[in-house]
Design a protein around this motif. Structure first.
Motif, short mmCIF file in Angstrom:
data_model
loop_
_atom_site.label_atom_id
_atom_site.label_comp_id
_atom_site.label_asym_id
_atom_site.label_seq_id
_atom_site.Cartn_x
_atom_site.Cartn_y
_atom_site.Cartn_z
N THR A 126 0.83 -1.20 0.00
CA THR A 126 0.00 0.00 0.00
C THR A 126 0.86 1.25 0.00
OG1 THR A 126 -1.56 -1.21 1.42
CG2 THR A 126 -1.94 1.16 1.12
N ASP A 136 -6.18 -4.55 1.57
CA ASP A 136 -6.15 -3.13 1.22
C ASP A 136 -6.80 -2.86 -0.13
OD1 ASP A 136 -4.09 -4.39 -0.23
OD2 ASP A 136 -2.91 -2.53 -0.33
N ARG A 190 -1.97 5.51 -6.65
CA ARG A 190 -3.07 4.56 -6.63
C ARG A 190 -4.28 5.05 -7.42
NH1 ARG A 190 -2.83 6.02 -1.66
NH2 ARG A 190 -5.11 6.14 -1.58
N MET A 247 -3.92 6.83 2.81
CA MET A 247 -4.11 5.58 3.56
C MET A 247 -3.59 5.69 4.99
SD MET A 247 -5.62 3.56 1.37
CE MET A 247 -5.42 1.90 2.02
#
Length: 892
Positions: free
Chosen positions: A151, A520, A460, A555
């Motif tokens: 992540t 995730d 992302r 995140m």
């Protein structure tokens, strides 16, 4: 009425810029220049010069248009039958692991997904790896060790709102220019923002740096181990955060103190002044909002994973994660390296960020796919895969959209592996690459502007790359070719997709399947999207779980991670230097990287003549002290020899490198230059955890080429066989072919002229000029007043501008009687010599800039107003500053 823009995504770096494209009004019309998408949150309308030049790459030259088998044209059915029959045979005779995919961050997520599904779920092998292994595999493993998941915690906004930005192992000014310009603009608006660059070289990125730590190559981890200790000594540890959200700190801190016990020992290990390390440590202690931004200089290392974890440790210890302007931010090099990670495009992954080590993951994926032959353990990582191929264990390899004969370390080994492999399948849109020459079966693939699917950038963010132009010839999408082979292998129902949309929604559904928040990667919101919704998908950051269509910007804001205890884990780190150290036999350390206007192995950028003008030949950058000691000549030739191989490159004298260190870019291939493949020099040394090669480091020796070398320039209407030359480099041009060359001696000229006239079919009559004092010789062949061939010979490297001469190769250009002498003179009175191109966007050269400065221009902004240079993508601004006396003084 103006035509409406069609929106797509740039195919170059991991920034993932949005692109506006206008389709040509007629089938045979050229595509108009593209522009940046002002609505795309990655770039807000800005494009670098590579992105701006995309339309120039959409040409038919060298497109692979039909399948071929062993060099003979074939139908798709013949090619697919041959592939499927061979796969079935080797699986039956040798087991599923005799087959492998080698994929690329250039293919789309949907392509990646079906390749992974076919291999791991239906053939039964995890031998699915990718050139992303060479890019960011170490970052993946480090994130997983620390967070329990791959992540990336940050977003691009963090780079603009942080107060301290540490850029380590990244020359973002050249490799991620649009993101770099966002950083530069933020720093200009927020003068208190500090930027630190940690890099052995002084790169263009140092232009905005408040501090440059020119570390000893490979010593990065010690810097962060020292910062962890300093955080303890300066009492800036976030004990509350660590207690709630982390584990293992004491062991990590103890290891850091053992590795970096003092300022002096750390400074000595890293080769930096103590005062520079002290300044960095003080800023780290005083400034809470800190982002560490890292790339290949960290990842491409035999201890890359540990380096990444050393960075992450510092952020966890001070609570600098999960909040605005803070976090450890790994930037990817390719447009879809992140998308490949999402679908299991690495040999140690399953799919949807699950892997073989995760309890229950294999069973979950098998049930979702209803897969009959699920792989049960990790496959072979890239270097291991090619070694197994040479050993005869891999019988069939399918390579997609990548050029391992240039990008993989130890090219000689890769060649032996491909020669040994029983069937080498290459899917590409280019006909002639170093890797396609090794193929048994070539499959014509769609390229950018034809591909249709999604990519995920470094923050992302999932974006659509849209198929806007028709595929030429018999080119087909990669996902289609994979699915057709799957069907012929008997897996019809599992691969009966009607388009990329069907694949994407299945991928989304898998991400949400039995996902209770412990994984995730979740884009379950898209599991039932319609074709129309897919076609109009706007950029969105994952996770995008059901009911949350806006996605997730940042995140770990809640301090919860994806480990079994929901805490982030500190990893004890002992910094080490690269495995290979310089010695008397191999006295120089080679560093590798990229240049501003080229991309990977030039299969796309090599078609744009404007992109070749900034750096038109491969080179090795050497400190002046070493140039003098070795008897080398600036712009002359040097032979680089390593234990793995050798290369011949132009010498570029530069103080950007330290004595004992050299730098060479990675882009040039056998298709563009005869002795320039830098991966020849790189050993197959890898990180034991990630399998990522130490591509940034090799030990070499430098050898001066014999002084009798004769340099030359050749212009020709047709391609030439220059295999007898000591050195040649083909430089892209709008008209004909332009070569810079070198012969071993002047005695070879007569034979060379004879060979070239035979190749071209030209007569033995030519215009000629010779200057015995300067050693110059010039020869021109004309056919019906058109220039057919031009040879210039020089005793020293050529600095003559060829711009006007190249235009004389145009089909509609005639050489007038009064121009014949000008051709031999090398110039026309009214033809401007711009000098070395500095600004590629507007083709502004050094001589134009020098003239403007001499006439009173005193700033980069004024240069932009007068010449336009630096006013588009901004990539050339660090170089423009070197022409302004006040800026040169500041940077000295």
């Amino acid at each position: 009425m103006a035509q409406a823009f069609q929106k797509t995504t740039c195919p170059y770096c991991g920034v993932g810029c949005g692109v506006n494209m206008v389709l040509p009004s007629a089938d045979n019309d050229p595509v108009p220049p593209v522009s940046g998408d002002e609505m795309h949150p990655a770039n807000f309308g800005r494009l670098c010069v590579k992105g701006s030049s995309l339309a120039q790459t959409l040409i038919d030259h060298d497109r692979l248009l039909t399948p071929s088998i062993h060099g003979h044209s074939a139908s798709w059915d013949e090619a697919l039958d041959t592939i499927s029959d061979k796969i079935a045979q080797v699986v039956k005779d040798h087991g599923p692991d005799a087959f492998a995919f080698y994929l690329s961050g250039q293919i789309l997520t949907e392509d990646y997904y079906v390749a992974n599904k076919l291999a791991k779920g239906f053939i039964g092998t995890a031998n699915v790896d990718t050139n992303s292994r060479l890019c960011m595999a170490s970052a993946v493993v480090a994130y997983k060790r620390a967070f329990g998941s791959d992540t990336v915690p940050c977003c691009y906004e963090d780079l603009e709102c942080c107060d301290l930005l540490i850029m380590v192992g990244s020359n973002a000014a050249w490799t991620h220019p649009v993101l770099y310009q966002r950083i530069a603009a933020a720093k200009q608006k927020r003068p208190h923002m500090k930027v630190v660059v940690i890099d052995p070289r002084q790169t263009a990125t140092c232009d905005i740096a408040d501090l440059h730590l020119a570390i000893k190559p490979g010593s990065d981890a010690a810097i962060f181990s020292y910062l962890l200790c300093h955080s303890d000594r300066a009492n800036v540890l976030d004990h509350s955060y660590m207690a709630d959200s982390t584990s293992g700190f004491d062991d990590a801190l103890k290891c850091a103190y053992e590795a970096t016990p003092s300022l002096s020992s750390t400074a000595d290990f890293c080769g930096v002044p103590e005062e520079h390390l002290t300044l960095l440590a003080n800023w780290w202690a005083d400034i809470d909002k800190t982002v560490t931004f890292y790339s290949q200089g960290i990842n491409q290392s035999s201890s890359g994973v540990d380096k990444c974890n050393a960075i992450i440790n510092c952020h966890l210890a001070t609570g600098r994660i999960g909040k605005a302007g803070a976090g450890p931010f790994s930037i990817t090099g390719q447009p879809n390296a992140m998308g490949g990670r999402e679908v299991g495009g690495l040999a140690n992954q399953l799919a949807a960020h699950m892997d073989f080590a995760t309890p229950g993951a294999r069973d979950l994926v098998q049930r979702f796919w209803q897969a009959p032959n699920m792989a049960s353990e990790n496959g072979l990582k890239a270097v291991d895969l090619f070694q197994a191929m040479e050993a005869g264990k891999i019988k069939v390899v399918w390579i997609m959209s990548t050029n391992p004969m240039v990008s993989m370390p130890d090219t000689a080994q890769v060649r032996r592996a491909l020669e040994k492999c029983e069937l080498v399948i290459v899917s590409d849109c280019k006909n002639n690459t170093d890797t396609t020459t090794m193929a048994d079966i070539l499959l014509p693939a769609t390229g950018w502007s034809e591909k249709n699917g999604t990519v995920t950038n470094s923050e992302r963010r999932i974006s659509r790359q849209r198929g806007l132009l028709p595929a030429p010839g018999e080119a087909r999408h990669d996902w289609w070719a994979i699915c057709e082979v799957a069907k012929k292998l008997g897996f019809q129902s599992a691969f009966d997709y009607q388009g990329a949309h069907d694949i994407f929604v299945e991928h989304a559904a898998l991400s949400a399947f039995e996902n209770d928040g412990t994984r995730d990667f979740d884009i379950g919101h898209f599991h039932s999207m319609t074709q129309a919704e897919y076609d109009t998908l706007v950029p969105v950051q994952w996770p995008v779980p059901k009911g949350q269509p806006e996605g997730t910007k940042r995140m770990f804001t809640d301090g919860q991670f994806f480990t079994s205890d929901r805490k982030a884990h500190f990893i004890p780190i002992t910094p080490v230097l690269p495995q290979q150290a310089s010695n008397q036999e191999w006295p120089y350390v080679l560093n590798t990287g990229r240049v501003r206007d080229q991309w990977h192995t030039m299969t796309r950028t090599g078609d744009a003549a404007s992109l070749a003008r900034h750096t038109n030949q491969p080179y090795v950058e050497i400190h002046p002290r070493d140039v003098k000691a070795l008897g080398l000549q600036d712009q002359g030739l040097a032979r680089l020899v390593s234990p793995s191989g050798q290369a011949i490159l132009k010498v570029k004298t530069s103080r950007a490198t330290s004595p004992g260190q050299v730098f060479a870019p990675i882009h040039w291939t056998q298709a563009f230059a005869n002795a320039s493949v830098v991966s020849n020099l790189i050993p197959q040394v890898v990180d034991p955890l990630s399998g990522q090669p130490e591509s940034k480091h090799a030990v070499i020796r430098l050898e001066a080429i014999a002084k009798k070398v004769l340099f030359g320039s050749i212009l020709s209407r047709q391609t030439l066989d220059l295999s007898d030359f000591l050195y040649w480099c083909r430089i892209p041009s709008e008209h004909g072919f332009y070569y810079e060359v070198a012969l071993s001696s002047a005695a070879d000229v007569e034979k060379t002229v004879r060979n070239l006239t035979l190749q071209t079919g030209l007569s033995e009559h030519w215009l000629e000029y010779q200057n015995p004092l300067s050693g110059q010789s010039r020869m021109a062949w004309l056919e019906e007043d058109q220039l057919a061939l031009l040879l210039y010979w020089h005793s020293k490297p050529n600095n003559l501008s060829m711009d006007w001469l190249v235009t004389k190769l145009a089909p509609d250009s005639r050489v007038l009687e009064q121009e014949r002498l000008a051709i031999l003179a090398g110039s026309l009175a009214q033809a401007e010599d711009k000098g070395e191109i500095i600004c590629s966007c507007f083709q502004v050269g050094s001589k134009q800039i020098q003239k403007a400065v001499a006439e009173g221009v005193g700033s980069v902004a004024e240069l932009g107003s007068q010449l336009k240079c630096g006013s588009n993508c901004g990539s050339c601004i660090p170089e423009l500053k070197q022409f302004i006396p006040s800026d040169v003084e500041k940077s000295a």
